[in-house]
Motif scaffolding. Structure first.
Motif, PDB file in Angstrom:
ATOM      1  N   ARG A   4     -23.923  12.706 -13.678  1.00  9.06           N
ATOM      2  CA  ARG A   4     -23.019  13.272 -14.691  1.00  9.06           C
ATOM      3  C   ARG A   4     -21.586  13.156 -14.167  1.00  9.06           C
ATOM      4  O   ARG A   4     -21.262  13.727 -13.125  1.00  9.06           O
ATOM      5  CB  ARG A   4     -23.387  14.734 -14.969  1.00  9.06           C
ATOM      6  CG  ARG A   4     -24.770  14.883 -15.606  1.00  9.06           C
ATOM      7  CD  ARG A   4     -25.314  16.275 -15.491  1.00  9.06           C
ATOM      8  NE  ARG A   4     -25.583  16.612 -14.087  1.00  9.06           N
ATOM      9  CZ  ARG A   4     -26.349  17.627 -13.703  1.00  9.06           C
ATOM     10  NH1 ARG A   4     -26.929  18.407 -14.606  1.00  9.06           N
ATOM     11  NH2 ARG A   4     -26.541  17.865 -12.423  1.00  9.06           N
ATOM     12  N   CYS A   5     -20.737  12.441 -14.907  1.00 12.17           N
ATOM     13  CA  CYS A   5     -19.414  12.071 -14.407  1.00 12.17           C
ATOM     14  C   CYS A   5     -18.298  12.816 -15.145  1.00 12.17           C
ATOM     15  O   CYS A   5     -18.383  13.049 -16.351  1.00 12.17           O
ATOM     16  CB  CYS A   5     -19.180  10.573 -14.577  1.00 12.17           C
ATOM     17  SG  CYS A   5     -20.404   9.542 -13.740  1.00 12.17           S
ATOM     18  N   LEU A   6     -17.260  13.131 -14.396  1.00 10.07           N
ATOM     19  CA  LEU A   6     -16.046  13.714 -14.940  1.00 10.07           C
ATOM     20  C   LEU A   6     -14.867  12.833 -14.531  1.00 10.07           C
ATOM     21  O   LEU A   6     -14.732  12.470 -13.355  1.00 10.07           O
ATOM     22  CB  LEU A   6     -15.845  15.136 -14.414  1.00 10.07           C
ATOM     23  CG  LEU A   6     -14.492  15.795 -14.703  1.00 10.07           C
ATOM     24  CD1 LEU A   6     -14.278  15.979 -16.208  1.00 10.07           C
ATOM     25  CD2 LEU A   6     -14.379  17.139 -13.982  1.00 10.07           C
ATOM     26  N   SER A  29     -23.413   9.035 -16.773  1.00 12.64           N
ATOM     27  CA  SER A  29     -23.228   9.717 -18.046  1.00 12.64           C
ATOM     28  C   SER A  29     -21.909  10.482 -17.996  1.00 12.64           C
ATOM     29  O   SER A  29     -21.675  11.266 -17.076  1.00 12.64           O
ATOM     30  CB  SER A  29     -24.395  10.682 -18.299  1.00 12.64           C
ATOM     31  OG  SER A  29     -24.154  11.480 -19.437  1.00 12.64           O
ATOM     32  N   VAL A  31     -19.499  13.315 -18.949  1.00 12.27           N
ATOM     33  CA  VAL A  31     -19.551  14.653 -19.544  1.00 12.27           C
ATOM     34  C   VAL A  31     -18.195  15.072 -20.094  1.00 12.27           C
ATOM     35  O   VAL A  31     -18.122  15.863 -21.047  1.00 12.27           O
ATOM     36  CB  VAL A  31     -20.059  15.702 -18.532  1.00 12.27           C
ATOM     37  CG1 VAL A  31     -21.469  15.378 -18.086  1.00 12.27           C
ATOM     38  CG2 VAL A  31     -19.138  15.807 -17.322  1.00 12.27           C
ATOM     39  N   ALA A  32     -17.097  14.557 -19.518  1.00  8.88           N
ATOM     40  CA  ALA A  32     -15.762  14.901 -20.007  1.00  8.88           C
ATOM     41  C   ALA A  32     -14.729  13.970 -19.400  1.00  8.88           C
ATOM     42  O   ALA A  32     -14.937  13.403 -18.324  1.00  8.88           O
ATOM     43  CB  ALA A  32     -15.422  16.353 -19.681  1.00  8.88           C
ATOM     44  N   VAL A  43     -13.753  22.327 -16.649  1.00  3.45           N
ATOM     45  CA  VAL A  43     -15.034  21.632 -16.841  1.00  3.45           C
ATOM     46  C   VAL A  43     -15.935  21.833 -15.633  1.00  3.45           C
ATOM     47  O   VAL A  43     -17.134  22.123 -15.768  1.00  3.45           O
ATOM     48  CB  VAL A  43     -14.795  20.125 -17.089  1.00  3.45           C
ATOM     49  CG1 VAL A  43     -16.124  19.371 -17.121  1.00  3.45           C
ATOM     50  CG2 VAL A  43     -14.029  19.903 -18.385  1.00  3.45           C
ATOM     51  N   THR A  47     -19.584  23.182 -16.352  1.00  3.59           N
ATOM     52  CA  THR A  47     -20.539  22.107 -16.612  1.00  3.59           C
ATOM     53  C   THR A  47     -20.978  21.456 -15.305  1.00  3.59           C
ATOM     54  O   THR A  47     -20.133  21.192 -14.448  1.00  3.59           O
ATOM     55  CB  THR A  47     -19.893  21.028 -17.514  1.00  3.59           C
ATOM     56  OG1 THR A  47     -19.367  21.649 -18.687  1.00  3.59           O
ATOM     57  CG2 THR A  47     -20.903  19.970 -17.911  1.00  3.59           C
ATOM     58  N   VAL A  49     -21.522  18.725 -12.737  1.00  2.57           N
ATOM     59  CA  VAL A  49     -20.930  17.402 -12.528  1.00  2.57           C
ATOM     60  C   VAL A  49     -21.425  16.849 -11.199  1.00  2.57           C
ATOM     61  O   VAL A  49     -21.364  17.541 -10.175  1.00  2.57           O
ATOM     62  CB  VAL A  49     -19.385  17.480 -12.529  1.00  2.57           C
ATOM     63  CG1 VAL A  49     -18.784  16.134 -12.115  1.00  2.57           C
ATOM     64  CG2 VAL A  49     -18.864  17.901 -13.897  1.00  2.57           C
TER      65      VAL A  49
END
Length: 238
Positions: A4-6, A29, A31-32, A43, A47, A49
């Motif tokens: 999960r990437c920011l 993926s 996420v933001a 974030v 969330t 990350v």
């Protein structure tokens, strides 16, 4: 595993490009995507990350300061146009340091490093050369013992290599820099240029394109920069 990437970057085009790169890899993926570090911080607090891509120079809060505020930061890849922050980047645990503009291939290489580090469940055994304390090298018609702790750096010199010692005159040995790269302990020496191998212990200062050893400035080649920075990061983590 899906990461999960920011993305945190104050440049819209940089965010768009990174988002496109992330979408191309099935194991990533997004996420933001945030335009500043404060939004990214929100974030990160709300969330999960796994992988953070952040610029460094941003208004209000830099990417480095963002990471420093996190008690358990995710895997980190820095994206920036400024090479001079590389050492600070590895000090905060960056897995890689992408200098803008970077290609998709270079992006993939950085992500692969994250995956390799994540998938390593057991420590990598040190190479056998780590036990070396000296080398016996040919100088003129003699075999000379060179104590590695006495060596500041090695310089290619035609078909020979000059060995610069802490004391005494340089030695001209019948050897190649490529072969020495295979022999020397990676915990002590790193190749920084096609013509130079340096002792990590003797580095006084690093700037974006050179290291300082004693009174000498030695160039850091683009091809060897990441290898050099990774070697420094290993020293910092000890």
């Amino acid at each position: 595993m899906t990461y999960r990437c920011l993305i945190v970057d104050d440049e819209p085009l940089a965010r768009e490009l990174l988002g496109t790169f992330v979408q191309r890899l099935p194991n990533l993926s997004l996420v933001a995507s945030c335009e500043d570090a404060l939004a990214g911080l929100q974030v990160l607090h709300s969330t999960p990350v796994d992988l953070l891509f952040t610029d460094i120079k941003m208004p209000q809060l830099s990417g480095l300061d963002l990471v420093r505020t996190l008690p358990s930061p995710p895997r980190l890849i820095l994206t920036t146009a400024f090479a001079e922050y590389a050492l600070e980047g590895f000090e905060v645990g960056a897995v890689d340091y992408l200098l803008k503009p970077f290609s998709f291939a270079r992006f993939v290489q950085a992500v692969q490093r994250v995956m390799d580090r994540t998938n390593t469940t057991t420590p990598t055994p040190p190479p056998t050369t780590a036990e070396l304390s000296c080398l016996f090298l040919k100088v003129d018609r003699k075999i000379v013992k060179v104590v590695l702790a006495d060596v500041r750096y090695w310089q290619a010199h035609g078909n020979y290599v000059k060995v610069f010692l802490r004391t005494g005159q340089p030695l001209l040995v019948s050897e190649t820099l490529g072969h020495l790269t295979q022999l020397l302990p990676v915990s002590q020496f790193v190749r920084v240029h096609k013509s130079y191998i340096v002792s990590l212990a003797d580095i006084i200062e690093y700037q974006s394109d050179q290291v300082v050893i004693g009174q000498n400035s030695i160039p850091v080649g683009e091809v060897y920069r990441n290898q050099f920075l990774n070697a420094i990061s290993q020293q910092i983590s000890r």
